[in-house]
Design a protein around this motif. Sequence first.
Motif, PDB file in Angstrom:
ATOM      1  N   SER A 267     -27.630 -13.239  29.364  1.00 40.19           N
ATOM      2  CA  SER A 267     -26.619 -12.946  28.351  1.00 40.19           C
ATOM      3  C   SER A 267     -26.744 -14.005  27.261  1.00 40.19           C
ATOM      4  O   SER A 267     -27.822 -14.562  27.063  1.00 40.19           O
ATOM      5  CB  SER A 267     -25.225 -12.989  28.984  1.00 40.19           C
ATOM      6  N   HIS A 274     -18.891 -18.420  31.750  1.00 34.97           N
ATOM      7  CA  HIS A 274     -19.309 -18.011  33.095  1.00 34.97           C
ATOM      8  C   HIS A 274     -18.490 -18.718  34.177  1.00 34.97           C
ATOM      9  O   HIS A 274     -18.051 -18.096  35.148  1.00 34.97           O
ATOM     10  CB  HIS A 274     -20.807 -18.304  33.292  1.00 34.97           C
ATOM     11  N   PHE A 293     -21.302  -8.270  36.445  1.00 32.88           N
ATOM     12  CA  PHE A 293     -22.167  -8.243  35.259  1.00 32.88           C
ATOM     13  C   PHE A 293     -23.553  -8.763  35.664  1.00 32.88           C
ATOM     14  O   PHE A 293     -23.978  -9.838  35.217  1.00 32.88           O
ATOM     15  CB  PHE A 293     -21.565  -9.111  34.145  1.00 32.88           C
ATOM     16  N   ASP A 295     -27.375  -9.913  36.175  1.00 31.05           N
ATOM     17  CA  ASP A 295     -28.315 -10.304  35.111  1.00 31.05           C
ATOM     18  C   ASP A 295     -29.586  -9.458  35.114  1.00 31.05           C
ATOM     19  O   ASP A 295     -30.475  -9.683  34.312  1.00 31.05           O
ATOM     20  CB  ASP A 295     -28.613 -11.810  35.173  1.00 31.05           C
ATOM     21  N   ARG A 299     -27.487  -3.583  30.399  1.00 31.16           N
ATOM     22  CA  ARG A 299     -26.254  -3.542  29.586  1.00 31.16           C
ATOM     23  C   ARG A 299     -25.777  -4.923  29.180  1.00 31.16           C
ATOM     24  O   ARG A 299     -25.107  -5.096  28.178  1.00 31.16           O
ATOM     25  CB  ARG A 299     -25.121  -2.872  30.392  1.00 31.16           C
ATOM     26  N   TRP A 300     -26.103  -5.911  30.017  1.00 28.11           N
ATOM     27  CA  TRP A 300     -25.554  -7.251  29.757  1.00 28.11           C
ATOM     28  C   TRP A 300     -26.582  -8.182  29.104  1.00 28.11           C
ATOM     29  O   TRP A 300     -26.316  -9.365  28.960  1.00 28.11           O
ATOM     30  CB  TRP A 300     -25.017  -7.871  31.059  1.00 28.11           C
ATOM     31  N   ARG A 301     -27.759  -7.639  28.722  1.00 27.76           N
ATOM     32  CA  ARG A 301     -28.746  -8.496  28.065  1.00 27.76           C
ATOM     33  C   ARG A 301     -28.177  -8.930  26.701  1.00 27.76           C
ATOM     34  O   ARG A 301     -27.701  -8.102  25.922  1.00 27.76           O
ATOM     35  CB  ARG A 301     -30.077  -7.768  27.869  1.00 27.76           C
ATOM     36  N   ALA A 303     -25.491 -10.140  26.157  1.00 29.63           N
ATOM     37  CA  ALA A 303     -24.053  -9.841  26.067  1.00 29.63           C
ATOM     38  C   ALA A 303     -23.279 -11.077  25.629  1.00 29.63           C
ATOM     39  O   ALA A 303     -23.692 -12.204  25.897  1.00 29.63           O
ATOM     40  CB  ALA A 303     -23.540  -9.370  27.425  1.00 29.63           C
ATOM     41  N   SER A 305     -20.562 -13.487  26.294  1.00 26.96           N
ATOM     42  CA  SER A 305     -19.874 -13.850  27.538  1.00 26.96           C
ATOM     43  C   SER A 305     -18.373 -13.965  27.344  1.00 26.96           C
ATOM     44  O   SER A 305     -17.610 -13.820  28.296  1.00 26.96           O
ATOM     45  CB  SER A 305     -20.432 -15.158  28.088  1.00 26.96           C
ATOM     46  N   LEU A 308     -17.321 -10.681  28.181  1.00 26.12           N
ATOM     47  CA  LEU A 308     -17.320 -10.488  29.643  1.00 26.12           C
ATOM     48  C   LEU A 308     -16.079 -11.123  30.265  1.00 26.12           C
ATOM     49  O   LEU A 308     -15.477 -10.571  31.195  1.00 26.12           O
ATOM     50  CB  LEU A 308     -18.583 -11.097  30.282  1.00 26.12           C
ATOM     51  N   ARG A 311     -13.299  -8.841  29.844  1.00 25.94           N
ATOM     52  CA  ARG A 311     -13.390  -7.735  30.822  1.00 25.94           C
ATOM     53  C   ARG A 311     -12.924  -8.184  32.205  1.00 25.94           C
ATOM     54  O   ARG A 311     -12.267  -7.439  32.924  1.00 25.94           O
ATOM     55  CB  ARG A 311     -14.836  -7.226  30.917  1.00 25.94           C
TER      56      ARG A 311
END
Length: 394
Positions: A267, A274, A293, A295, A299-301, A303, A305, A308, A311
């Motif tokens: 991400s 994190h 999420f 690695d 979808r989370w490349r 991303a 954070s 996240l 979320r």
Amino acid sequence: MRASVIVVAGGRSARLGGEVPKQLRLVGGRSLLDRSISPFDAIEAIHEIIVVLPPELMSPPPECLNRFRTTVRIVSGGDRRQDSVALGVDAVAASSDIVLIHDAARPFCTPELAQRILDAAGESGAAIAALAAQDTVKEGDLKSGVAVVARTLPRERMFLAQTPQGFTRPVLQEAIDVGRAGGLGTDEAALAEQAGYPVRLVQGDPRNIKITTEADLALAEEMTARSEPVVQIRVGLGYDLHRLVDGRPLILAGVTIPSDRRLLGHSDADVVCHAVTDAILGAANAGDIGEHFPDDDVRWRNASSIDLLGRATALIQDRGFGVNNVDVVVITDWPKIRDHAEAMRQCLAGALCVSPDVVAIKGKTSEGVGPVGRGEAIAVHAVALVRRDSRALC
Ligand code: MG
């Protein structure tokens, strides 16, 4: 003055079905028996609590009976309520001047109400909790199988009896003797009346309801949910470390820090987000960042954070939790985070749906020791406290 209380839990709950005996049904996480005994445990003059149980609950006795400071003694009950009370009276210590009798089906008696009955019984010989009738009271009759009004009773003279009921020793003994001689009473006051004693009416409590049906239990549950909200507080711990490499941008807690080095990751590698994400997920026992999420998920490349973290906040909110506060330690010899800490706090607070007041960020160096000290990585520790306020969500 020394007093005993007899808590009558001898019934077999004919009107309330279910596998669990009524006395042990839970309201707000505590049994009716436990709740019905509690107010008496708080009264100094009461030196013993006699619990009359149906024989099948005698061994082992319910666990809740171990938690009171007052001595609790258990007695096996009889067929009718008045038989159970009589057996309880037989077990009262000789040193007691006054005896209170209370139904285990009334979980909301208060120490104040119990004390009022105790005082009035001491003064008058016999006293019961009662509520003045609010509705017009009709005496009914059956005519050809149809219920009809026989007459209207004078409401101002009508009272609904509750428990506790209190008696001095001699009055109670005579009342019990009347019962043993064939007298019938749905409460002890009725037997005391038959023995010729005046029984004083003492202001009862409308909350002191009797649990008879499932609807009563549901009402009792609502009453406790309103008056005894359950707050669950949980703590969670998060940790993360990412390698520093050449390039841009360097993002910490959602804030872009001026730098020609960046953190390496799938991400945006925001090591602060994190660690905080793992802390809140851990507190709610809702898995970890890698589970939600992963690695290896495209979808989370790259991303964001901080997104996240937002979320993850929504995820714990779905479980009824909200963040109480977060404390973060960022271990980095370079860059210094002091000048960016305020922006980082604001950004984390937004994602966590809290005020920045409850988000703390502290910088720490590792004194040149190890990979962090050599400027090869940044490590972060975070703790989060989350809380859940509603019984309904347990
Ligand atoms: Mg990470």
